[in-house]
Design a protein around this motif. Structure first.
Motif, PDB file in Angstrom:
ATOM      1  N   HIS A  10       0.791  -1.227   0.000  1.00 54.07           N
ATOM      2  CA  HIS A  10       0.000   0.000   0.000  1.00 54.07           C
ATOM      3  C   HIS A  10       0.828   1.284   0.000  1.00 54.07           C
ATOM      4  N   GLY A  11       1.968   1.289  -0.654  1.00 46.58           N
ATOM      5  CA  GLY A  11       2.847   2.458  -0.620  1.00 46.58           C
ATOM      6  C   GLY A  11       2.493   3.511  -1.650  1.00 46.58           C
ATOM      7  N   GLU A  12       1.266   3.961  -1.657  1.00 49.95           N
ATOM      8  CA  GLU A  12       0.848   4.986  -2.609  1.00 49.95           C
ATOM      9  C   GLU A  12       1.689   6.247  -2.418  1.00 49.95           C
ATOM     10  N   GLY A  13       2.231   6.775  -3.511  1.00 52.78           N
ATOM     11  CA  GLY A  13       3.071   7.962  -3.422  1.00 52.78           C
ATOM     12  C   GLY A  13       4.442   7.672  -2.831  1.00 52.78           C
ATOM     13  N   LEU A  14       4.857   6.425  -2.867  1.00 52.21           N
ATOM     14  CA  LEU A  14       6.120   5.977  -2.284  1.00 52.21           C
ATOM     15  C   LEU A  14       7.309   6.704  -2.913  1.00 52.21           C
ATOM     16  N   THR A  15       8.231   7.137  -2.053  1.00 54.64           N
ATOM     17  CA  THR A  15       9.484   7.728  -2.521  1.00 54.64           C
ATOM     18  C   THR A  15      10.646   7.066  -1.785  1.00 54.64           C
ATOM     19  N   ALA A  16      11.817   7.150  -2.372  1.00 53.92           N
ATOM     20  CA  ALA A  16      13.017   6.597  -1.738  1.00 53.92           C
ATOM     21  C   ALA A  16      13.247   7.244  -0.379  1.00 53.92           C
ATOM     22  N   GLU A  17      13.011   8.551  -0.294  1.00 49.00           N
ATOM     23  CA  GLU A  17      13.204   9.272   0.967  1.00 49.00           C
ATOM     24  C   GLU A  17      12.244   8.782   2.048  1.00 49.00           C
ATOM     25  N   ALA A  18      10.996   8.560   1.684  1.00 52.53           N
ATOM     26  CA  ALA A  18      10.002   8.099   2.658  1.00 52.53           C
ATOM     27  C   ALA A  18      10.353   6.701   3.181  1.00 52.53           C
ATOM     28  N   VAL A  19      10.814   5.822   2.291  1.00 50.40           N
ATOM     29  CA  VAL A  19      11.184   4.472   2.711  1.00 50.40           C
ATOM     30  C   VAL A  19      12.399   4.534   3.633  1.00 50.40           C
ATOM     31  N   ALA A  20      13.370   5.368   3.284  1.00 48.60           N
ATOM     32  CA  ALA A  20      14.567   5.508   4.119  1.00 48.60           C
ATOM     33  C   ALA A  20      14.206   6.035   5.507  1.00 48.60           C
ATOM     34  N   GLU A  44       9.231   2.044  -6.551  1.00 45.77           N
ATOM     35  CA  GLU A  44       8.391   3.244  -6.544  1.00 45.77           C
ATOM     36  C   GLU A  44       7.189   3.114  -7.473  1.00 45.77           C
ATOM     37  N   GLY A  45       7.364   2.422  -8.603  1.00 45.17           N
ATOM     38  CA  GLY A  45       6.276   2.284  -9.569  1.00 45.17           C
ATOM     39  C   GLY A  45       5.067   1.551  -9.019  1.00 45.17           C
ATOM     40  N   SER A  46       5.316   0.454  -8.312  1.00 44.38           N
ATOM     41  CA  SER A  46       4.204  -0.342  -7.778  1.00 44.38           C
ATOM     42  C   SER A  46       3.848   0.051  -6.345  1.00 44.38           C
ATOM     43  N   GLY A  47       4.757   0.757  -5.669  1.00 43.56           N
ATOM     44  CA  GLY A  47       4.530   1.122  -4.278  1.00 43.56           C
ATOM     45  C   GLY A  47       4.833   0.007  -3.294  1.00 43.56           C
ATOM     46  N   LYS A  48       5.486  -1.059  -3.766  1.00 42.44           N
ATOM     47  CA  LYS A  48       5.787  -2.187  -2.886  1.00 42.44           C
ATOM     48  C   LYS A  48       7.104  -1.963  -2.153  1.00 42.44           C
ATOM     49  N   VAL A  49       7.132  -2.428  -0.898  1.00 41.23           N
ATOM     50  CA  VAL A  49       8.337  -2.395  -0.077  1.00 41.23           C
ATOM     51  C   VAL A  49       8.520  -3.785   0.521  1.00 41.23           C
ATOM     52  N   PHE A  50       9.775  -4.248   0.545  1.00 43.53           N
ATOM     53  CA  PHE A  50      10.134  -5.549   1.086  1.00 43.53           C
ATOM     54  C   PHE A  50      11.188  -5.326   2.166  1.00 43.53           C
TER      55      PHE A  50
END
Length: 83
Positions: A10-20, A44-50
């Motif tokens: 559910h990472g809508e609008g996901l950015t590298a900075e937000a994940v970090a 970032e394209g799919s909004g997935k994080v692992f």
């Protein structure tokens, strides 16, 4: 200690900075639960994080995310490291 991989869909609008930033919050919280967040990957394209996590159990890994930033994983799977 078991290894788990968790997946966030559910990472809508996901950015590298937000994940970090979320990962840094996990690192600041993990000791309380006996957990070690080892690595993360994202798309970032799919909004997935692992996230790759060393944890006494799945519940401990979930508790760190919940307290650190509230972004609880959609899936969590215990894994074994291969050669």
């Amino acid at each position: 200690m078991p290894l788990v991989v968790d997946v966030h869909h559910h990472g809508e609008g996901l950015t590298a900075e937000a994940v970090a930033q979320a990962h840094q919050a996990d690192l600041a919280t993990q000791e309380k639960y006996g957990v070690t967040y080892q690595k993360y990957w994202f798309d970032e394209g799919s909004g997935k994080v692992f996230c790759l996590v060393e944890a006494p159990d799945k519940e401990a890994a979930i508790a760190v995310h919940r307290e650190a930033h509230g972004l609880v994983a959609d899936e969590i799977t215990e894994v074994k490291e291969g050669a």
